[in-house]
Design a protein around this motif. Sequence first.
Motif, PDB file in Angstrom:
ATOM      1  N   ALA A 173       0.832  -1.204   0.000  1.00 38.40           N
ATOM      2  CA  ALA A 173       0.000   0.000   0.000  1.00 38.40           C
ATOM      3  C   ALA A 173       0.868   1.257   0.000  1.00 38.40           C
ATOM      4  O   ALA A 173       0.602   2.216  -0.734  1.00 38.40           O
ATOM      5  CB  ALA A 173      -0.923  -0.011   1.212  1.00 38.40           C
ATOM      6  N   ALA A 174       1.908   1.243   0.828  1.00 40.17           N
ATOM      7  CA  ALA A 174       2.808   2.388   0.878  1.00 40.17           C
ATOM      8  C   ALA A 174       3.460   2.623  -0.482  1.00 40.17           C
ATOM      9  O   ALA A 174       3.527   3.747  -0.976  1.00 40.17           O
ATOM     10  CB  ALA A 174       3.870   2.169   1.955  1.00 40.17           C
ATOM     11  N   HIS A 175       3.934   1.548  -1.090  1.00 39.58           N
ATOM     12  CA  HIS A 175       4.574   1.652  -2.402  1.00 39.58           C
ATOM     13  C   HIS A 175       3.605   2.209  -3.445  1.00 39.58           C
ATOM     14  O   HIS A 175       3.994   3.015  -4.293  1.00 39.58           O
ATOM     15  CB  HIS A 175       5.081   0.283  -2.839  1.00 39.58           C
ATOM     16  N   SER A 176       2.346   1.806  -3.360  1.00 44.13           N
ATOM     17  CA  SER A 176       1.367   2.221  -4.368  1.00 44.13           C
ATOM     18  C   SER A 176       1.092   3.718  -4.343  1.00 44.13           C
ATOM     19  O   SER A 176       0.627   4.280  -5.333  1.00 44.13           O
ATOM     20  CB  SER A 176       0.049   1.456  -4.174  1.00 44.13           C
ATOM     21  N   VAL A 177       1.357   4.350  -3.207  1.00 49.96           N
ATOM     22  CA  VAL A 177       1.111   5.785  -3.111  1.00 49.96           C
ATOM     23  C   VAL A 177       2.405   6.585  -2.972  1.00 49.96           C
ATOM     24  O   VAL A 177       2.391   7.768  -2.647  1.00 49.96           O
ATOM     25  CB  VAL A 177       0.163   6.103  -1.942  1.00 49.96           C
ATOM     26  N   GLY A 178       3.541   5.921  -3.165  1.00 45.56           N
ATOM     27  CA  GLY A 178       4.818   6.626  -3.138  1.00 45.56           C
ATOM     28  C   GLY A 178       5.389   6.831  -1.757  1.00 45.56           C
ATOM     29  O   GLY A 178       6.339   7.596  -1.585  1.00 45.56           O
ATOM     30  N   ALA A 179       4.836   6.155  -0.758  1.00 48.31           N
ATOM     31  CA  ALA A 179       5.327   6.318   0.611  1.00 48.31           C
ATOM     32  C   ALA A 179       6.477   5.370   0.886  1.00 48.31           C
ATOM     33  O   ALA A 179       6.655   4.380   0.191  1.00 48.31           O
ATOM     34  CB  ALA A 179       4.187   6.060   1.592  1.00 48.31           C
ATOM     35  N   ARG A 180       7.225   5.652   1.940  1.00 48.62           N
ATOM     36  CA  ARG A 180       8.355   4.791   2.278  1.00 48.62           C
ATOM     37  C   ARG A 180       8.274   4.225   3.689  1.00 48.62           C
ATOM     38  O   ARG A 180       8.642   3.087   3.917  1.00 48.62           O
ATOM     39  CB  ARG A 180       9.663   5.560   2.120  1.00 48.62           C
ATOM     40  N   LYS A 181       7.841   5.008   4.667  1.00 47.05           N
ATOM     41  CA  LYS A 181       7.848   4.537   6.052  1.00 47.05           C
ATOM     42  C   LYS A 181       6.539   3.854   6.434  1.00 47.05           C
ATOM     43  O   LYS A 181       5.456   4.377   6.153  1.00 47.05           O
ATOM     44  CB  LYS A 181       8.051   5.706   7.014  1.00 47.05           C
ATOM     45  N   ILE A 182       6.658   2.693   7.094  1.00 54.63           N
ATOM     46  CA  ILE A 182       5.480   2.058   7.685  1.00 54.63           C
ATOM     47  C   ILE A 182       5.754   1.824   9.163  1.00 54.63           C
ATOM     48  O   ILE A 182       6.794   1.296   9.548  1.00 54.63           O
ATOM     49  CB  ILE A 182       5.105   0.736   6.981  1.00 54.63           C
ATOM     50  N   VAL A 183       4.811   2.249   9.996  1.00 60.18           N
ATOM     51  CA  VAL A 183       4.914   2.112  11.449  1.00 60.18           C
ATOM     52  C   VAL A 183       4.336   0.762  11.856  1.00 60.18           C
ATOM     53  O   VAL A 183       3.248   0.388  11.425  1.00 60.18           O
ATOM     54  CB  VAL A 183       4.164   3.247  12.162  1.00 60.18           C
ATOM     55  N   VAL A 184       5.057   0.037  12.714  1.00 56.93           N
ATOM     56  CA  VAL A 184       4.667  -1.322  13.080  1.00 56.93           C
ATOM     57  C   VAL A 184       4.668  -1.493  14.596  1.00 56.93           C
ATOM     58  O   VAL A 184       5.658  -1.156  15.257  1.00 56.93           O
ATOM     59  CB  VAL A 184       5.633  -2.358  12.447  1.00 56.93           C
ATOM     60  N   HIS A 185       3.559  -2.005  15.149  1.00 59.49           N
ATOM     61  CA  HIS A 185       3.505  -2.354  16.569  1.00 59.49           C
ATOM     62  C   HIS A 185       4.224  -3.680  16.802  1.00 59.49           C
ATOM     63  O   HIS A 185       4.250  -4.546  15.931  1.00 59.49           O
ATOM     64  CB  HIS A 185       2.057  -2.486  17.029  1.00 59.49           C
ATOM     65  N   SER A 186       4.771  -3.839  18.000  1.00 64.16           N
ATOM     66  CA  SER A 186       5.593  -5.020  18.271  1.00 64.16           C
ATOM     67  C   SER A 186       4.851  -6.156  18.951  1.00 64.16           C
ATOM     68  O   SER A 186       5.281  -7.306  18.876  1.00 64.16           O
ATOM     69  CB  SER A 186       6.801  -4.622  19.133  1.00 64.16           C
ATOM     70  N   GLY A 187       3.761  -5.861  19.643  1.00 66.27           N
ATOM     71  CA  GLY A 187       3.025  -6.921  20.323  1.00 66.27           C
ATOM     72  C   GLY A 187       3.266  -6.900  21.819  1.00 66.27           C
ATOM     73  O   GLY A 187       3.786  -5.927  22.374  1.00 66.27           O
ATOM     74  N   SER A 188       2.886  -7.981  22.505  1.00 62.15           N
ATOM     75  CA  SER A 188       2.990  -8.029  23.955  1.00 62.15           C
ATOM     76  C   SER A 188       3.966  -9.115  24.396  1.00 62.15           C
ATOM     77  O   SER A 188       4.423  -9.937  23.601  1.00 62.15           O
ATOM     78  CB  SER A 188       1.616  -8.306  24.574  1.00 62.15           C
ATOM     79  N   CYS A 189       4.261  -9.108  25.695  1.00 63.02           N
ATOM     80  CA  CYS A 189       5.166 -10.115  26.242  1.00 63.02           C
ATOM     81  C   CYS A 189       4.423 -11.365  26.685  1.00 63.02           C
ATOM     82  O   CYS A 189       5.051 -12.391  26.952  1.00 63.02           O
ATOM     83  CB  CYS A 189       5.931  -9.524  27.434  1.00 63.02           C
ATOM     84  N   SER A 190       3.095 -11.278  26.812  1.00 62.67           N
ATOM     85  CA  SER A 190       2.287 -12.424  27.212  1.00 62.67           C
ATOM     86  C   SER A 190       2.871 -13.024  28.495  1.00 62.67           C
ATOM     87  O   SER A 190       3.125 -12.309  29.453  1.00 62.67           O
ATOM     88  CB  SER A 190       2.237 -13.448  26.072  1.00 62.67           C
ATOM     89  N   LYS A 191       3.101 -14.334  28.518  1.00 62.44           N
ATOM     90  CA  LYS A 191       3.650 -14.981  29.714  1.00 62.44           C
ATOM     91  C   LYS A 191       5.143 -15.261  29.572  1.00 62.44           C
ATOM     92  O   LYS A 191       5.726 -15.982  30.380  1.00 62.44           O
ATOM     93  CB  LYS A 191       2.894 -16.271  29.997  1.00 62.44           C
ATOM     94  N   MET A 192       5.734 -14.648  28.570  1.00 58.65           N
ATOM     95  CA  MET A 192       7.174 -14.830  28.342  1.00 58.65           C
ATOM     96  C   MET A 192       7.977 -13.790  29.103  1.00 58.65           C
ATOM     97  O   MET A 192       7.437 -12.786  29.584  1.00 58.65           O
ATOM     98  CB  MET A 192       7.491 -14.679  26.852  1.00 58.65           C
ATOM     99  N   THR A 193       9.273 -14.014  29.170  1.00 56.67           N
ATOM    100  CA  THR A 193      10.149 -12.945  29.642  1.00 56.67           C
ATOM    101  C   THR A 193      10.271 -11.913  28.522  1.00 56.67           C
ATOM    102  O   THR A 193       9.996 -12.203  27.351  1.00 56.67           O
ATOM    103  CB  THR A 193      11.556 -13.482  29.973  1.00 56.67           C
ATOM    104  N   ARG A 194      10.678 -10.728  28.858  1.00 55.33           N
ATOM    105  CA  ARG A 194      10.833  -9.686  27.850  1.00 55.33           C
ATOM    106  C   ARG A 194      11.912 -10.073  26.840  1.00 55.33           C
ATOM    107  O   ARG A 194      11.819  -9.761  25.661  1.00 55.33           O
ATOM    108  CB  ARG A 194      11.157  -8.343  28.508  1.00 55.33           C
TER     109      ARG A 194
END
Length: 301
Positions: A173-194
């Motif tokens: 989608a970014a490429h189709s409109v000439g954009a370069r940066k995409i912001v991405v969330h990383s998620g959670s730690c759930s029951k794991m260690t960080r």
Amino acid sequence: KAADFRREPRSEGDGREEERDPGRRRPDIHRRDGRESRRNTYRAGGAIPPGENVDIPTEAAHRKLGVSPGLFKAGGEVMAISFGPGGNSESWGKRKFPEQLPEYLASMGLNGYEIECGRGVRLSEKTPALLPGLAQQNGIYVTLHAPYFISLSSVEEETRLKSVEYIFQSAQAAHSVGARKIVVHSGSCSKMTREQATELAKDTLKRAQERLDSEGLSEIIICPETMGKVNQLGTLGEVLELCGVDERFLPTVDFGHLYARTHGGIPCREDYAHMLDLIEDKLGRERLDNMHIHFSRIEYT
């Protein structure tokens, strides 16, 4: 609900749109070139001399600072900075997107825009047809926020593979409109260690970048974002570690999120300066100068 700042070189005219989300918005900063000294340049957010309180680059602000629109003085030097909202607020009204975006942004003294694809990557047909030209003609810097349901650190492999697909769709989608940066969330730690969650997220990002490279989308920059809840993966240190997966990655630093997760732990300019120094120390000056910044208004729950 959200205001966003980002900084980055404006060498290419980028443009794009997304499904409109009136609930999310953020004035945005892109920053180019240097500073005389770390503390000097970064006081007051790196754009306004001490004592000033200017949030967006209005014409009055430009006149007061003695520079052209889109430029600010800092540390004795001039920086190119873009500010813009994330998505369309209620003030958008019945305007047509993207045809009336330049007029809308100009009415508020803004020159940036983030496409909010939080609920899925869906662009109307006319967006890629019109937005790149409008953005280039009007000096609008545009970025794209990938879906919120991406979870780089999920314990479920299927979920992580779906996240790779969502990042790929966002890059398309970014490429189709000439954009370069995409912001991405990383998620959670759930029951794991960080540490375990971070390793899973790094592996997912590595796969995502490999997918983009294999699909001819190497110019798209993945920008992992700092997160606001303590149980989420996304401290500043964790985001910088994620950016170490590939030298092309840039951090998205949401100072509102960091303020929330540290329980108000960054109240003064020196705290911001320290974080910016840390980014430079970990990633280098070039990536600091091209980082992406959000500044979200946080409501505690």
